[in-house]
Design a protein around this motif. Structure first.
Motif, PDB file in Angstrom:
ATOM      1  N   UNK A 244       0.693  -1.328   0.096  1.00 57.45           N
ATOM      2  CA  UNK A 244      -0.070  -0.036  -0.063  1.00 57.45           C
ATOM      3  C   UNK A 244       0.900   1.048   0.063  1.00 57.45           C
ATOM      4  N   UNK A 245       1.956   1.166   0.706  1.00 61.08           N
ATOM      5  CA  UNK A 245       2.847   2.344   0.826  1.00 61.08           C
ATOM      6  C   UNK A 245       3.514   2.622  -0.627  1.00 61.08           C
ATOM      7  N   UNK A 246       4.090   1.485  -1.022  1.00 64.33           N
ATOM      8  CA  UNK A 246       5.073   1.734  -2.253  1.00 64.33           C
ATOM      9  C   UNK A 246       4.287   2.032  -3.667  1.00 64.33           C
ATOM     10  N   UNK A 247       3.067   1.547  -3.636  1.00 68.46           N
ATOM     11  CA  UNK A 247       2.212   1.915  -4.737  1.00 68.46           C
ATOM     12  C   UNK A 247       1.864   3.345  -4.942  1.00 68.46           C
ATOM     13  N   UNK A 248       1.941   4.002  -3.804  1.00 65.04           N
ATOM     14  CA  UNK A 248       1.566   5.559  -3.774  1.00 65.04           C
ATOM     15  C   UNK A 248       2.796   6.267  -4.598  1.00 65.04           C
ATOM     16  N   UNK A 249       2.361   6.745  -5.856  1.00 63.96           N
ATOM     17  CA  UNK A 249       3.330   7.714  -6.584  1.00 63.96           C
ATOM     18  C   UNK A 249       3.022   8.727  -7.265  1.00 63.96           C
ATOM     19  N   UNK A 250       3.774   9.695  -7.383  1.00 61.84           N
ATOM     20  CA  UNK A 250       3.341  10.764  -8.213  1.00 61.84           C
ATOM     21  C   UNK A 250       4.219  10.996  -9.442  1.00 61.84           C
ATOM     22  N   UNK A 251       4.092  11.609 -10.454  1.00 57.09           N
ATOM     23  CA  UNK A 251       2.658  12.280 -10.842  1.00 57.09           C
ATOM     24  C   UNK A 251       1.380  11.415 -10.855  1.00 57.09           C
ATOM     25  N   UNK A 252       0.483  11.946 -10.666  1.00 57.59           N
ATOM     26  CA  UNK A 252      -1.066  11.315 -11.071  1.00 57.59           C
ATOM     27  C   UNK A 252      -1.771  11.963 -12.478  1.00 57.59           C
ATOM     28  N   UNK A 253      -2.676  11.115 -12.836  1.00 61.63           N
ATOM     29  CA  UNK A 253      -3.005  11.489 -14.191  1.00 61.63           C
ATOM     30  C   UNK A 253      -4.292  12.504 -14.221  1.00 61.63           C
ATOM     31  N   UNK A 257      -6.280  15.223  -9.285  1.00 69.88           N
ATOM     32  CA  UNK A 257      -5.123  14.735  -8.474  1.00 69.88           C
ATOM     33  C   UNK A 257      -3.756  15.936  -8.499  1.00 69.88           C
ATOM     34  N   UNK A 258      -3.563  16.124  -9.925  1.00 67.46           N
ATOM     35  CA  UNK A 258      -2.767  17.385  -9.889  1.00 67.46           C
ATOM     36  C   UNK A 258      -3.058  18.713  -9.078  1.00 67.46           C
ATOM     37  N   UNK A 259      -4.303  18.882  -9.138  1.00 68.09           N
ATOM     38  CA  UNK A 259      -4.689  20.110  -8.391  1.00 68.09           C
ATOM     39  C   UNK A 259      -4.456  19.906  -6.765  1.00 68.09           C
ATOM     40  N   UNK A 260      -4.816  18.845  -6.444  1.00 70.54           N
ATOM     41  CA  UNK A 260      -4.603  18.343  -5.015  1.00 70.54           C
ATOM     42  C   UNK A 260      -3.350  18.618  -4.555  1.00 70.54           C
TER      43      UNK A 260
END
Length: 405
Positions: A244-253, A257-260
Protein backbone atom coordinates in the motif's frame (compact mmCIF):
# COMPACT_ATOMS: atom_id res chain seq x y z
CA UNK A 1 -14.32 -7.84 28.96
CA UNK A 2 -12.44 -10.82 27.55
CA UNK A 3 -10.42 -12.79 30.09
CA UNK A 4 -6.71 -12.58 29.19
CA UNK A 5 -4.93 -15.79 28.19
CA UNK A 6 -1.98 -14.89 30.42
CA UNK A 7 -1.64 -12.87 33.63
CA UNK A 8 1.66 -11.73 35.14
CA UNK A 9 1.96 -10.54 38.75
CA UNK A 10 4.98 -9.40 40.74
CA UNK A 11 6.12 -8.37 44.20
CA UNK A 12 9.44 -7.76 45.94
CA UNK A 13 10.84 -8.71 49.32
CA UNK A 14 13.21 -6.64 51.45
CA UNK A 15 16.23 -8.26 53.10
CA UNK A 16 15.62 -9.25 56.68
CA UNK A 17 11.81 -9.13 56.51
CA UNK A 18 11.41 -12.91 56.33
CA UNK A 19 12.64 -15.00 59.24
CA UNK A 20 13.34 -17.92 56.89
CA UNK A 21 15.48 -15.78 54.60
CA UNK A 22 15.35 -15.60 50.81
CA UNK A 23 16.28 -19.21 50.20
CA UNK A 24 14.31 -20.67 53.09
CA UNK A 25 14.50 -24.29 54.14
CA UNK A 26 14.15 -26.92 51.42
CA UNK A 27 12.56 -29.40 53.84
CA UNK A 28 9.79 -26.92 54.63
CA UNK A 29 8.06 -27.56 51.31
CA UNK A 30 9.34 -31.08 50.62
CA UNK A 31 8.18 -32.52 53.95
CA UNK A 32 5.38 -34.90 52.96
CA UNK A 33 3.35 -34.16 56.07
CA UNK A 34 3.31 -30.46 55.24
CA UNK A 35 2.60 -30.94 51.55
CA UNK A 36 -0.46 -33.00 52.46
CA UNK A 37 -2.13 -29.76 53.55
CA UNK A 38 -2.68 -29.34 49.82
CA UNK A 39 -5.21 -26.62 49.24
CA UNK A 40 -3.62 -24.26 51.78
CA UNK A 41 -0.86 -23.63 49.26
CA UNK A 42 -2.69 -24.15 45.96
CA UNK A 43 -2.88 -20.57 44.70
CA UNK A 44 -0.48 -18.78 42.32
CA UNK A 45 -0.61 -15.67 44.51
CA UNK A 46 0.78 -17.43 47.58
CA UNK A 47 4.52 -17.04 48.25
CA UNK A 48 5.57 -19.36 51.12
CA UNK A 49 8.94 -19.12 52.85
CA UNK A 50 11.72 -20.76 50.93
CA UNK A 51 10.47 -20.06 47.41
CA UNK A 52 13.37 -22.04 45.90
CA UNK A 53 12.25 -25.12 47.79
CA UNK A 54 8.64 -24.42 46.85
CA UNK A 55 9.49 -24.21 43.15
CA UNK A 56 11.62 -27.36 43.32
CA UNK A 57 8.90 -29.44 45.02
CA UNK A 58 8.25 -32.33 42.62
CA UNK A 59 4.66 -32.60 43.84
CA UNK A 60 3.98 -29.15 42.44
CA UNK A 61 6.64 -28.58 39.80
CA UNK A 62 8.68 -30.18 37.06
CA UNK A 63 11.86 -28.72 38.56
CA UNK A 64 13.81 -25.50 38.67
CA UNK A 65 15.38 -23.98 35.57
CA UNK A 66 17.58 -20.91 35.14
CA UNK A 67 18.95 -18.78 32.35
CA UNK A 68 21.54 -21.40 31.47
CA UNK A 69 20.13 -24.67 32.84
CA UNK A 70 16.97 -26.54 31.90
CA UNK A 71 17.11 -28.50 35.14
CA UNK A 72 18.82 -27.68 38.43
CA UNK A 73 20.01 -30.71 40.38
CA UNK A 74 20.29 -30.94 44.19
CA UNK A 75 23.91 -29.77 44.28
CA UNK A 76 23.08 -26.76 42.11
CA UNK A 77 20.07 -25.99 44.29
CA UNK A 78 22.38 -25.88 47.31
CA UNK A 79 24.71 -23.47 45.48
CA UNK A 80 21.72 -21.40 44.38
CA UNK A 81 20.45 -21.14 47.94
CA UNK A 82 23.87 -20.01 49.10
CA UNK A 83 23.89 -17.32 46.42
CA UNK A 84 20.45 -16.15 47.53
CA UNK A 85 21.54 -16.01 51.15
CA UNK A 86 24.63 -14.03 50.21
CA UNK A 87 22.53 -11.65 48.11
CA UNK A 88 20.31 -11.00 51.13
CA UNK A 89 23.35 -10.31 53.32
CA UNK A 90 24.59 -7.85 50.69
CA UNK A 91 21.34 -5.89 50.88
CA UNK A 92 19.83 -7.05 47.60
CA UNK A 93 16.07 -7.34 47.11
CA UNK A 94 14.25 -10.45 45.96
CA UNK A 95 11.67 -10.08 43.17
CA UNK A 96 8.96 -12.73 42.78
CA UNK A 97 6.79 -13.25 39.71
CA UNK A 98 3.80 -15.45 39.01
CA UNK A 99 2.55 -16.08 35.49
CA UNK A 100 -0.78 -17.87 35.11
CA UNK A 101 -2.34 -19.22 31.89
CA UNK A 102 -5.79 -19.95 30.59
CA UNK A 103 -5.38 -23.65 29.78
CA UNK A 104 -7.91 -23.48 26.94
CA UNK A 105 -5.74 -20.88 25.20
CA UNK A 106 -2.69 -23.10 25.67
CA UNK A 107 -4.58 -25.97 24.01
CA UNK A 108 -5.72 -23.73 21.14
CA UNK A 109 -2.09 -22.86 20.48
CA UNK A 110 -0.76 -26.43 20.75
CA UNK A 111 1.25 -25.71 23.93
CA UNK A 112 -0.86 -27.94 26.18
CA UNK A 113 -2.16 -31.33 25.00
CA UNK A 114 -5.55 -32.70 25.94
CA UNK A 115 -3.82 -35.32 28.12
CA UNK A 116 -2.01 -32.59 30.10
CA UNK A 117 1.41 -32.78 28.42
CA UNK A 118 3.09 -29.37 28.16
CA UNK A 119 5.67 -28.08 25.66
CA UNK A 120 7.85 -26.81 28.48
CA UNK A 121 10.90 -26.11 26.31
CA UNK A 122 8.82 -23.61 24.35
CA UNK A 123 7.65 -22.00 27.57
CA UNK A 124 11.15 -21.94 29.06
CA UNK A 125 12.51 -20.14 26.00
CA UNK A 126 9.76 -17.54 26.30
CA UNK A 127 10.51 -17.06 30.02
CA UNK A 128 14.19 -16.48 29.24
CA UNK A 129 13.29 -13.87 26.62
CA UNK A 130 11.02 -12.19 29.18
CA UNK A 131 13.70 -12.14 31.87
CA UNK A 132 16.25 -10.71 29.42
CA UNK A 133 13.76 -7.92 28.75
CA UNK A 134 13.35 -7.28 32.49
CA UNK A 135 17.11 -7.06 32.98
CA UNK A 136 17.42 -4.65 30.06
CA UNK A 137 14.51 -2.39 31.01
CA UNK A 138 15.44 -2.12 34.69
CA UNK A 139 19.17 -1.83 33.92
CA UNK A 140 20.18 -4.79 36.06
CA UNK A 141 23.77 -5.94 35.59
CA UNK A 142 23.44 -9.34 33.85
CA UNK A 143 26.57 -10.82 35.47
CA UNK A 144 25.24 -9.80 38.91
CA UNK A 145 21.71 -11.12 38.39
CA UNK A 146 20.50 -14.59 39.43
CA UNK A 147 17.05 -15.99 38.72
CA UNK A 148 15.33 -19.36 38.93
CA UNK A 149 11.90 -20.46 37.70
CA UNK A 150 9.59 -23.44 37.71
CA UNK A 151 6.26 -24.47 36.15
CA UNK A 152 3.58 -25.71 38.51
CA UNK A 153 0.70 -28.04 37.77
CA UNK A 154 -0.99 -28.18 41.17
CA UNK A 155 -3.84 -25.79 40.30
CA UNK A 156 -6.55 -25.77 37.64
CA UNK A 157 -4.40 -23.54 35.45
CA UNK A 158 -0.75 -24.06 34.56
CA UNK A 159 1.40 -21.33 36.12
CA UNK A 160 5.03 -20.53 36.81
CA UNK A 161 7.02 -18.90 39.60
CA UNK A 162 10.19 -16.87 39.12
CA UNK A 163 12.53 -15.55 41.80
CA UNK A 164 15.31 -13.03 41.04
CA UNK A 165 18.07 -11.47 43.18
CA UNK A 166 21.19 -9.40 42.59
CA UNK A 167 24.52 -10.50 44.03
CA UNK A 168 25.16 -6.87 44.97
CA UNK A 169 22.40 -4.31 45.12
CA UNK A 170 22.45 -1.91 42.16
CA UNK A 171 19.09 -0.28 42.81
CA UNK A 172 18.59 3.33 43.78
CA UNK A 173 18.21 3.87 47.53
CA UNK A 174 14.95 5.52 48.57
CA UNK A 175 13.53 6.50 51.96
CA UNK A 176 10.92 4.02 53.20
CA UNK A 177 9.12 3.38 56.48
CA UNK A 178 10.36 0.24 58.20
CA UNK A 179 8.05 -2.76 57.99
CA UNK A 180 8.08 -6.22 59.47
CA UNK A 181 6.45 -9.32 58.04
CA UNK A 182 3.80 -11.01 60.19
CA UNK A 183 1.54 -14.03 59.74
CA UNK A 184 -2.05 -14.83 60.55
CA UNK A 185 -4.71 -17.36 59.65
CA UNK A 186 -7.71 -16.49 57.50
CA UNK A 187 -11.24 -17.55 58.58
CA UNK A 188 -10.82 -20.58 56.28
CA UNK A 189 -7.63 -21.58 58.04
CA UNK A 190 -5.27 -20.48 55.24
CA UNK A 191 -1.99 -18.93 56.33
CA UNK A 192 -1.60 -15.28 55.29
CA UNK A 193 1.31 -12.87 55.41
CA UNK A 194 1.28 -9.10 55.72
CA UNK A 195 3.64 -6.22 56.52
CA UNK A 196 3.19 -4.26 59.75
CA UNK A 197 4.48 -0.69 59.87
CA UNK A 198 7.25 -0.42 62.50
CA UNK A 199 7.50 3.36 62.33
CA UNK A 200 10.64 5.35 61.49
CA UNK A 201 12.24 5.67 58.07
CA UNK A 202 15.40 4.31 56.52
CA UNK A 203 17.07 4.05 53.12
CA UNK A 204 16.08 0.93 51.20
CA UNK A 205 16.67 -0.26 47.62
CA UNK A 206 13.88 0.71 45.25
CA UNK A 207 11.88 -2.45 44.63
CA UNK A 208 8.83 -1.39 42.65
CA UNK A 209 9.16 -2.10 38.93
CA UNK A 210 7.80 0.32 36.35
CA UNK A 211 4.45 -0.71 34.90
CA UNK A 212 5.97 -0.21 31.45
CA UNK A 213 8.58 -2.84 32.36
CA UNK A 214 5.91 -5.36 33.37
CA UNK A 215 3.98 -4.66 30.16
CA UNK A 216 7.08 -5.19 28.04
CA UNK A 217 7.92 -8.37 29.92
CA UNK A 218 4.46 -9.75 29.21
CA UNK A 219 4.59 -8.65 25.58
CA UNK A 220 8.04 -10.19 25.06
CA UNK A 221 6.89 -13.47 26.61
CA UNK A 222 3.74 -13.74 24.50
CA UNK A 223 5.43 -12.62 21.29
CA UNK A 224 8.08 -15.30 21.69
CA UNK A 225 5.45 -17.89 22.56
CA UNK A 226 3.34 -17.17 19.46
CA UNK A 227 6.07 -16.05 17.05
CA UNK A 228 6.39 -19.33 15.15
CA UNK A 229 2.67 -20.00 14.78
CA UNK A 230 1.90 -16.38 13.76
CA UNK A 231 4.94 -15.81 11.56
CA UNK A 232 3.27 -16.31 8.16
CA UNK A 233 0.22 -14.31 9.17
CA UNK A 234 2.26 -11.32 10.38
CA UNK A 235 4.48 -11.47 7.28
CA UNK A 236 1.34 -11.22 5.12
CA UNK A 237 0.17 -8.24 7.15
CA UNK A 238 3.55 -6.51 6.68
CA UNK A 239 3.56 -7.27 2.93
CA UNK A 240 0.07 -5.83 2.43
CA UNK A 241 1.03 -2.69 4.36
CA UNK A 242 4.29 -2.19 2.45
CA UNK A 243 2.53 -2.68 -0.90
CA UNK A 244 0.00 0.00 0.00
CA UNK A 245 2.85 2.40 0.82
CA UNK A 246 5.04 1.68 -2.23
CA UNK A 247 2.16 1.88 -4.71
CA UNK A 248 1.57 5.53 -3.82
CA UNK A 249 3.40 7.45 -6.55
CA UNK A 250 3.31 10.84 -8.23
CA UNK A 251 2.70 12.29 -10.76
CA UNK A 252 -0.98 11.37 -11.01
CA UNK A 253 -3.08 11.42 -14.14
CA UNK A 254 -6.27 13.36 -13.43
CA UNK A 255 -6.58 17.13 -13.24
CA UNK A 256 -8.13 16.82 -9.78
CA UNK A 257 -5.15 14.85 -8.48
CA UNK A 258 -2.69 17.34 -9.92
CA UNK A 259 -4.64 20.21 -8.39
CA UNK A 260 -4.65 18.46 -5.01
CA UNK A 261 -0.87 17.91 -5.14
CA UNK A 262 -0.38 21.58 -6.01
CA UNK A 263 -2.48 22.60 -2.98
CA UNK A 264 -0.29 20.42 -0.77
CA UNK A 265 2.88 22.00 -2.17
CA UNK A 266 1.50 25.46 -1.40
CA UNK A 267 1.33 24.70 2.32
CA UNK A 268 4.68 22.90 2.73
CA UNK A 269 7.65 24.77 4.27
CA UNK A 270 10.40 26.06 1.97
CA UNK A 271 13.02 24.06 3.86
CA UNK A 272 12.71 20.59 2.37
CA UNK A 273 14.59 19.12 5.34
CA UNK A 274 11.34 19.60 7.22
CA UNK A 275 9.39 17.50 4.75
CA UNK A 276 8.86 14.75 7.28
CA UNK A 277 5.35 13.71 8.26
CA UNK A 278 6.08 13.99 11.99
CA UNK A 279 7.40 17.54 11.59
CA UNK A 280 4.55 18.54 9.26
CA UNK A 281 1.99 17.14 11.74
CA UNK A 282 3.49 19.20 14.54
CA UNK A 283 4.22 22.49 12.77
CA UNK A 284 1.99 22.68 9.68
CA UNK A 285 -1.54 21.43 10.48
CA UNK A 286 -3.03 22.69 7.20
CA UNK A 287 -0.47 20.75 5.17
CA UNK A 288 -1.07 17.68 7.33
CA UNK A 289 -4.81 17.88 6.70
CA UNK A 290 -4.29 18.04 2.92
CA UNK A 291 -1.76 15.19 2.96
CA UNK A 292 -4.13 13.01 5.01
CA UNK A 293 -7.00 13.83 2.67
CA UNK A 294 -4.89 12.80 -0.32
CA UNK A 295 -3.64 9.54 1.22
CA UNK A 296 -7.12 8.59 2.48
CA UNK A 297 -8.54 9.06 -1.00
CA UNK A 298 -5.70 6.95 -2.35
CA UNK A 299 -6.50 4.20 0.19
CA UNK A 300 -10.18 4.32 -0.70
CA UNK A 301 -9.34 3.69 -4.35
CA UNK A 302 -6.72 1.03 -3.62
CA UNK A 303 -7.61 -2.60 -4.13
CA UNK A 304 -5.43 -3.75 -1.21
CA UNK A 305 -7.02 -1.69 1.57
CA UNK A 306 -9.87 -4.11 2.23
CA UNK A 307 -7.51 -7.11 2.45
CA UNK A 308 -5.22 -5.21 4.84
CA UNK A 309 -8.12 -4.22 7.10
CA UNK A 310 -9.40 -7.81 7.15
CA UNK A 311 -5.98 -9.00 8.35
CA UNK A 312 -5.89 -6.28 11.03
CA UNK A 313 -9.32 -7.29 12.33
CA UNK A 314 -8.23 -10.92 12.63
CA UNK A 315 -5.03 -9.95 14.46
CA UNK A 316 -7.01 -7.60 16.74
CA UNK A 317 -9.30 -10.50 17.76
CA UNK A 318 -6.26 -12.68 18.45
CA UNK A 319 -4.66 -10.01 20.63
CA UNK A 320 -7.91 -9.31 22.46
CA UNK A 321 -7.99 -13.00 23.40
CA UNK A 322 -4.31 -12.87 24.36
CA UNK A 323 -4.25 -9.72 26.49
CA UNK A 324 -7.91 -9.31 27.39
CA UNK A 325 -9.98 -6.25 26.53
CA UNK A 326 -9.69 -3.94 23.54
CA UNK A 327 -6.22 -2.49 22.98
CA UNK A 328 -7.06 -0.49 19.80
CA UNK A 329 -4.71 -2.63 17.71
CA UNK A 330 -6.49 -1.95 14.40
CA UNK A 331 -6.69 1.79 15.05
CA UNK A 332 -2.99 1.95 15.96
CA UNK A 333 -1.97 0.04 12.83
CA UNK A 334 -4.09 2.28 10.59
CA UNK A 335 -2.48 5.33 12.24
CA UNK A 336 0.93 3.81 11.50
CA UNK A 337 -0.11 3.30 7.86
CA UNK A 338 -1.23 6.93 7.67
CA UNK A 339 2.19 7.99 8.99
CA UNK A 340 4.02 5.84 6.42
CA UNK A 341 1.85 7.07 3.54
CA UNK A 342 2.42 10.68 4.59
CA UNK A 343 6.19 10.20 4.50
CA UNK A 344 5.94 8.34 1.19
CA UNK A 345 3.99 11.20 -0.43
CA UNK A 346 6.42 13.83 0.87
CA UNK A 347 9.38 11.80 -0.38
CA UNK A 348 7.82 11.38 -3.83
CA UNK A 349 7.09 15.10 -4.09
CA UNK A 350 10.63 15.98 -3.05
CA UNK A 351 12.20 13.59 -5.57
CA UNK A 352 10.01 14.80 -8.44
CA UNK A 353 10.76 18.45 -7.70
CA UNK A 354 14.50 17.80 -7.48
CA UNK A 355 14.51 15.93 -10.80
CA UNK A 356 12.43 18.61 -12.47
CA UNK A 357 14.85 21.30 -11.26
CA UNK A 358 17.81 19.28 -12.55
CA UNK A 359 16.17 18.92 -15.97
CA UNK A 360 15.48 22.63 -16.19
CA UNK A 361 19.10 23.37 -15.27
CA UNK A 362 20.45 21.06 -17.99
CA UNK A 363 17.97 22.49 -20.53
CA UNK A 364 19.18 26.03 -19.80
CA UNK A 365 22.79 24.94 -20.34
CA UNK A 366 21.92 23.37 -23.71
CA UNK A 367 20.06 26.47 -24.84
CA UNK A 368 22.97 28.66 -23.76
CA UNK A 369 25.43 26.50 -25.74
CA UNK A 370 23.23 26.69 -28.85
CA UNK A 371 23.06 30.49 -28.65
CA UNK A 372 26.84 30.67 -28.36
CA UNK A 373 27.06 28.66 -31.60
CA UNK A 374 25.24 31.52 -33.30
CA UNK A 375 22.33 29.50 -34.68
CA UNK A 376 18.66 29.38 -33.82
CA UNK A 377 18.48 25.63 -34.47
CA UNK A 378 18.95 23.24 -31.55
CA UNK A 379 21.49 20.54 -32.40
CA UNK A 380 21.01 17.62 -30.01
CA UNK A 381 23.91 15.22 -30.36
CA UNK A 382 24.51 11.74 -28.94
CA UNK A 383 27.05 13.34 -26.63
CA UNK A 384 24.34 15.68 -25.31
CA UNK A 385 22.07 12.69 -24.75
CA UNK A 386 24.75 10.95 -22.67
CA UNK A 387 25.37 14.11 -20.69
CA UNK A 388 21.68 14.23 -19.86
CA UNK A 389 21.60 10.59 -18.83
CA UNK A 390 24.59 11.06 -16.54
CA UNK A 391 23.12 14.20 -15.00
CA UNK A 392 19.66 12.77 -14.48
CA UNK A 393 20.49 9.17 -13.62
CA UNK A 394 17.73 8.01 -15.98
CA UNK A 395 16.69 7.94 -19.63
CA UNK A 396 16.21 11.14 -21.53
CA UNK A 397 12.74 10.23 -22.72
CA UNK A 398 11.44 9.75 -19.17
CA UNK A 399 12.71 13.19 -18.20
CA UNK A 400 11.15 14.76 -21.29
CA UNK A 401 7.83 13.23 -20.24
CA UNK A 402 8.32 14.62 -16.73
CA UNK A 403 9.10 18.11 -18.11
CA UNK A 404 6.02 17.90 -20.29
CA UNK A 405 3.97 17.06 -17.17
Amino acid sequence: MTTPAFVLKSEFELPGTNAKGYAGIVDYMTDKEKVKKGEAYNTPDYFPEGILSYMADEKKASGLFTKDKDFVDKNSIRELKESYQQAEKNGSLQWKFVGSFDNEWLKENQILDSDGAVREQTLKKAVRVMMDRLIKEEKFIPSQTIWAASFHHNTDNLHFHISLVEKENSRELVKRRQKKIEKSLSPTGMQMRFYRDQGGACLQPKGKLKQATLDKMKSSFLNELTRTSRKQFLERQTTLRDNLVHELQVPQETIAQKRELFRILQTLPEDKKKWQYKTISREHPIAKGRIDSYTQRYLHDSGNKEAFQHVLEEEARFRERLYGGNHNYKENQMADLEYRLGNRLLKELKVQLEEKNKLRSVSRILQKNQKEDGTSEIHFTLRDRRRLDRAMGDTYQKKVNLLYY
